[in-house]
Design a protein around this motif. Structure first.
Motif, mmCIF file in Angstrom:
data_model
loop_
_atom_site.group_PDB
_atom_site.id
_atom_site.type_symbol
_atom_site.label_atom_id
_atom_site.label_comp_id
_atom_site.label_asym_id
_atom_site.label_seq_id
_atom_site.Cartn_x
_atom_site.Cartn_y
_atom_site.Cartn_z
ATOM 1 N N ARG A 96 0.834 -1.204 0.000
ATOM 2 C CA ARG A 96 0.000 0.000 0.000
ATOM 3 C C ARG A 96 0.863 1.247 0.000
ATOM 4 N N ASN A 97 0.757 2.027 -1.049
ATOM 5 C CA ASN A 97 1.413 3.336 -1.152
ATOM 6 C C ASN A 97 2.895 3.299 -0.795
ATOM 7 N N GLY A 115 -2.714 -10.009 5.798
ATOM 8 C CA GLY A 115 -3.372 -9.024 6.641
ATOM 9 C C GLY A 115 -2.518 -8.533 7.799
ATOM 10 N N GLN A 116 -1.375 -9.185 8.053
ATOM 11 C CA GLN A 116 -0.505 -8.749 9.148
ATOM 12 C C GLN A 116 0.561 -7.808 8.601
ATOM 13 N N PRO A 117 0.791 -6.678 9.277
ATOM 14 C CA PRO A 117 1.819 -5.758 8.776
ATOM 15 C C PRO A 117 3.214 -6.369 8.852
ATOM 16 N N GLN A 130 7.845 -15.258 9.464
ATOM 17 C CA GLN A 130 7.549 -14.305 8.388
ATOM 18 C C GLN A 130 8.594 -14.403 7.275
ATOM 19 N N ARG A 131 9.857 -14.603 7.678
ATOM 20 C CA ARG A 131 10.907 -14.713 6.664
ATOM 21 C C ARG A 131 10.727 -15.966 5.825
ATOM 22 N N GLN A 132 10.356 -17.054 6.504
ATOM 23 C CA GLN A 132 10.207 -18.308 5.774
ATOM 24 C C GLN A 132 9.012 -18.283 4.833
#
Lengths: 271, 536
Positions: free
Chosen positions: B272-273, B340-342, B351-353
Motif C-alpha cells: 500500500r502506497n 493481513g498482518q503488517p 515471516q521470513r520463511q
C-alpha cells in the motif's frame, strides 16, 4: 606449483626448521661465552665462526630465528585478530558512523611513521620482546582492516549474501559464515607480506637495543654488536644479515606465489 | 567475391577443441547473424577474425578479408587491420569504454592511430561520426565521460569508435544483450542503417533469435564449435532443417501450461502506497543532498495462488521494490501486509520463511565454499521447528528431486553444476520452507533458451505440486506472458498499468506499455514447412 611459491616456501621453511630445531638442539649453548675461542672464522668446529665473546654464531642465529619469527608471527596475529574483525564490521555497516570511526581511526594510525612510534612505545614501556610485539602489531591492525573491508565490500553485493539476508541471518553471522572464508586468501597473502615486514621491524628495534634483551639472541642486536668489529671479523655482520635477507626474500616470494595461486581470475577454473 | 571468407577454421585452446571446421562468408553490405547457445563458439569465431585470442590458442584454416589471408599476417600487421579494416562492438558498453577518457578522445584515438590526420581534423571527424550515431556534439559535448551517459548512449559511443574509419567489416558481439528493449530496438536500427549506408559487412553474434529474425540477411547456427545450419534468414526460419535449429526455435517460443488461477481471490501480499527515496550526493560542499524517489506510491495486491508478473526497464524501481518486499530495504512510506498482518523490516523467522527469493545470476547466488545441503537449508536459519538429522537430509533429498536433481547432489559443491542446474538449486532453496510466496527476480534471464524453457516447465510443474504463489520480475515480456496470470508494468517508480496478461499484451492502454511491446523483437510465427531431414 609455481616457481616463486616453491622457492619462497623452501627459504621460509629452512628458517622455520632452524628455529624449531633450536628448541631441542644447537651445536653449542648460545649463551655460553668462551673467550679463548673468540672471533674465529668459520671452521670445522664452529661452522659459522664465533663472536667477540667466543659464542657460536650458528647457535645464536638459530635461536635468533626463533625470536624473530615469534615476534613477527605474534605481531601479525595481533593485526589479524583485531584488524580483520574491524574491517568486517566496517564493511558490514558500510556508510554508517561505525564504518567512519573504524576507517578514520585506521587513517590516523597510518599517519604515524611506524618504526618511530614503535621506538617510542618500547622506550616508554621499557625494551622487551613483548613490547616489540605490541608496537609492531599495532601497525598491522589498519593494514588488515583495510584488506578485510576492501575484500568484503564486493562480496556484500553478491546474491548469495542477499539470499542469506533473506534467510534472516544477522550481519555478524553473515560476516563470519559467508564473508570471512571468501576473503581468507587475501588475508593469507597479506599476512605473509606483513610477516616479512615484521621480521624487518624486529631486526630494526633490536638493532637500536629496544627488542629482545640479552642474553636472548636476536639478529638485529647481532648486527649492532658486529658493527664495531666489521673490518676485523666481517662474518659477524654477514651471517645475521644473510639470515634476515633469506627470511624476508623467502617470505616475499611465498607471498607472491600465494597471490598467483589465489588469483580470483584463476579461481573459477581451479575451484 | 565475398568480403569475409572463413574456411575450415579450427581452433583449440591448449588441449581443448573450441571450433571445428567453421566455414562462413559475408558479402559487403550484408548482415550475417551467428547464433547459438553459450559454448557454441560463436564469440570465439568473431575473436578469431580479430585474432584477439588467448595465448594458448592454436588456429588452423583460413580467414580471408577480401583477398588477404588474416591467418598469415603477423601480430603487427594485424594491429593495423584492427580498427581500420575490422571494427568491433562489444556486449557491455561500460567496460568497453575507458572510464577516465572523454568520449571524444576515445573516438579520436581510433582515427589518430591509423591515419596521419592532425588532432584538429581527427576531432572534427570524431564529431561527425558521433553525430552519425546519434550523439551530436551540440547535445552531447565530446568532453563527456562514459559514466555521464546512459547504457544506450554508451553503446552508441562504442559503435562510433568501431565505425570511425569506415571499416569493411563490423563485428558486433551481443551488442544489445545488456540493454533495455526500447534501447535495443534503436541500436539495432542504427546498426542496420550504418550497414546500408557504408556498405559494410556486419557479423552480429547473438543468442536472441527474435533479434536475428528481425535483422539478419543470412543466419549461421552454431553448436559446440560447429556450424549446424546456414542459409538466408527466411529459408532457415521456414525450413529449420537441423533438429538443433528446430529445438532452438521451439525453446525460444516455449509455451507452458499453468494450472488455472484460483477462483475466489484471497489477498496474500498487499503493498500500500510504498515509497522509497534515496539520497543523492550533495552538490558542492554546502549543498543539500538531493533525493531520488525510486519507488513512488506503489500499491498492488497479490492473491493466494496467483502468479503476478512485474515488468519494466532497468532503473524503473522494480529491484528496489523487490528488496523492500523481502525486508532488505526500508520503505519511507506506505505499508506491506502479509495475510493481513503488517510486515516491518524486522521479521520473525516465520515471516521470513513465508517469503523466499530466486535471483538472476546462477553463479553468484551461492557461497562457493558450502555444499548444496548447507546452501539449500539456509532459509531454516533461526527457525524453531526446522527439521534436524535424518528428517533434514530426507527433506533436502526430496526438494532436490522435486526440482529435477538427485538426492545425492546434496553433498556436491555449486561449481560442479551447470548454470541451469544451479538455478534449480536456487529454486530448491526457495522451496524448502514451503513458502507462501516466492519472488523470481529475473530468474531465467541469464539462462540459455533451451535451459530457460526447461526451467519454465519446472516452474509450471511446481505450480501444480506446491500450489505456488509468485511474483515474477523480468524485463522479458514474452516470458512474463507465459508464466503469469496478471502483470504490472512499472515505469520511473510507478505502476502505470496492470491487468490480466492477455489483456495487457493484446490491448495495452498506457503509452509506455505500447512502446515496450512495440520495441520487443518478436519471433515470426512460422511453422517449419519441411519434414525433418537427417543433418548432413
Amino acid at each position: 606449483m609455481n616457481r616463486s611459491l616453491f622457492l619462497g616456501g623452501l627459504l621460509s621453511g629452512i628458517m622455520l626448521l632452524l628455529a624449531i630445531v633450536s628448541f631441542v638442539w644447537t651445536p653449542f649453548d648460545h649463551a655460553v661465552m668462551n673467550i679463548p675461542d673468540k672471533l674465529q672464522t668459520p671452521n670445522g668446529t664452529h661452522l659459522l665462526g664465533t663472536d667477540h665473546f667466543g659464542r657460536d654464531i650458528l647457535s645464536m642465529v638459530m635461536v635468533g630465528a626463533r625470536t624473530s619469527l615469534a615476534v613477527a608471527l605474534l605481531a601479525v596475529g595481533i593485526g589479524i585478530g583485531l584488524g580483520v574483525p574491524l574491517g568486517l564490521a566496517a564493511a558490514a555497516t558500510r556508510g554508517s558512523w561505525l564504518d567512519e570511526v573504524i576507517m578514520r581511526g585506521n587513517d590516523l594510525v597510518f599517519a604515524f611513521p611506524s618504526l618511530v612510534i614503535a621506538i617510542l612505545i618500547t622506550a616508554v614501556f621499557g625494551p622487551s620482546a613483548i613490547n616489540a610485539i605490541i608496537a609492531i602489531g599495532i601497525f598491522n591492525i589498519p593494514v588488515f582492516a583495510r584488506v578485510a573491508r576492501g575484500g568484503s565490500l564486493s562480496l556484500w553485493a553478491r546474491e548469495f549474501i542477499l539470499a542469506a539476508r533473506v534467510a534472516g541471518k544477522s550481519r555478524a553471522r553473515i560476516s563470519a559464515e559467508h564473508i570471512l572464508p571468501n576473503i581468507a586468501n587475501l588475508l593469507i597473502v597479506q599476512g605473509t607480506i606483513q610477516f616479512s615486514l615484521g621480521i624487518l621491524a624486529e631486526a630494526g628495534l633490536s638493532y637500536v637495543g629496544l627488542g629482545a634483551q640479552p642474553p636472548t639472541p636476536s639478529w638485529g642486536r647481532m648486527l649492532a654488536e658486529a658493527q664495531t668489529l666489521v673490518s676485523l671479523a666481517p662474518h659477524l655482520a654477514i651471517v645475521p644479515g644473510c639470515a634476515i635477507i633469506v627470511t624476508v626474500v623467502g617470505l616475499n616470494l611465498l607471498g607472491d606465489g600465494l597471490r598467483d595461486r589465489f588469483d580470483p581470475r584463476l579461481m573459477e577454473g581451479r575451484a | 567475391m565475398s568480403l569475409l571468407d572463413i574456411s575450415n577454421l579450427s581452433l583449440s585452446i591448449g588441449a581443448l577443441p573450441i571450433l571445428r571446421d567453421v566455414t562462413l562468408s559475408i558479402a559487403a553490405g550484408e548482415i550475417l547473424a551467428v547464433t547459438g547457445e553459450s559454448g557454441s563458439g560463436k564469440s570465439m569465431t568473431a575473436f578469431s577474425v580479430m585474432r584477439l585470442l588467448p595465448q594458448a590458442a592454436k588456429i588452423q584454416g583460413a580467414i580471408y578479408l577480401e583477398d588477404e589471408d588474416l591467418c598469415a599476417l603477423s601480430e603487427v600487421e594485424m594491429c593495423q587491420r584492427r580498427g581500420r579494416d575490422i571494427g568491433m562492438v562489444f556486449q557491455e558498453p561500460m567496460t568497453a569504454l575507458n572510464p577516465v577518457m572523454t568520449i571524444g578522445a576515445q573516438v579520436m584515438e581510433t582515427i589518430l592511430l591509423h591515419t596521419d590526420t592532425s588532432a584538429a581534423d581527427a576531432q572534427a571527424e570524431a564529431a561527425r561520426v558521433l553525430t552519425r550515431v546519434g550523439l551530436p556534439p551540440e547535445r552531447f559535448p565530446m568532453d563527456r565521460y562514459p559514466h555521464e551517459l546512459s547504457g544506450g548512449q554508451r553503446q552508441r559511443v562504442v559503435i562510433a569508435m568501431a565505425i570511425a574509419l569506415r571499416p569493411k567489416l563490423l563485428i558486433a558481439d551481443e551488442p544489445t544483450t545488456a540493454l533495455d528493449v526500447t534501447t535495443q530496438a534503436q541500436i539495432l536500427d542504427l546498426l542496420r542503417d550504418l550497414v546500408r549506408e557504408y556498405g559494410m559487412g556486419l557479423m552480429i553474434i547473438t543468442h536472441d533469435l527474435a533479434v536475428v529474425a528481425d535483422l539478419a540477411d543470412r543466419i549461421v547456427v552454431m553448436r559446440k564449435g560447429e556450424v549446424v545450419e546456414r542459409g538466408p534468414t527466411l529459408s532457415v526460419l521456414t525450413h529449420q532443417r537441423h533438429p538443433y535449429t528446430r529445438m532452438l526455435f521451439e525453446a525460444s517460443a516455449h509455451k507452458v501450461t499453468l494450472p488455472a488461477a484460483p477462483e475466489a481471490p484471497a489477498p496474500l501480499l498487499e503493498v500500500r502506497n510504498a515509497v522509497r527515496d534515496y539520497t543523492t550526493p550533495r552538490k558542492g560542499w554546502l549543498g543539500k543532498p538531493g533525493r531520488f524517489r525510486a519507488v513512488n506510491n506503489v500499491s498492488f495486491t497479490l492473491h493466494k495462488g496467483e502468479r503476478l508478473g512485474l515488468v519494466g526497464e532497468s532503473g524503473c524501481g522494480k529491484s528496489t521494490l523487490t528488496r523492500a518486499i523481502l525486508g532488505l530495504e526500508e520503505l519511507q512510506g506506505g505499508e506491506l501486509l502479509l495475510n493481513g498482518q503488517p510486515l516491518s523490516q524486522q521479521r520473525s523467522p516465520a515471516q521470513r520463511q513465508a517469503m523466499q527469493v530466486v535471483f538472476q545470476d546462477p553463479y553468484g547466488s551461492f557461497n562457493p565454499r558450502h555444499r548444496v545441503e548447507r546452501l539449500v537449508t539456509e532459509p531454516f536459519h533461526l527457525s524453531p521447528d526446522a527439521p534436524t538429522g535424518r528428517a533434514r537430509q530426507e527433506l533436502v533429498g526430496q526438494v532436490l528431486e522435486d526440482v529435477g536433481l538427485s538426492a545425492a547432489d546434496a553433498q556436491k559443491y555449486p561449481h560442479q553444476f551447470s548454470g541451469g542446474q544451479r538455478q534449480r538449486i536456487a529454486i530448491a532453496r526457495a522451496l524448502i520452507t514451503r513458502p507462501e510466496l516466492i519472488i523470481f527476480d529475473e530468474a531465467v534471464s541469464a539462462l540459455d533458451v533451451s535451459v530457460r524453457a526447461r526451467t519454465l516447465d519446472l516452474i509450471a510443474d511446481l505450480c501444480t505440486a506446491y500450489g505456488l504463489t509468485y511474483l515474477f520480475i523480468s524485463h522479458d515480456l514474452s516470458v512474463v506472458r507465459e508464466v503469469c496470470d496478471r502483470v504490472l508494468v512499472m515505469q520511473k517508480g510507478e505502476i502505470v498499468e496492470q491487468g490480466p496478461v492477455e489483456k495487457v499484451f493484446t490491448a495495452p492502454k498506457h503509452a509506455y506499455t505500447q512502446t515496450l511491446l512495440a520495441a520487443a523483437p518478436v519471433l515470426p510465427d512460422i511453422t517449419p514447412t519441411e519434414p525433418l531431414e537427417a543433418p548432413a
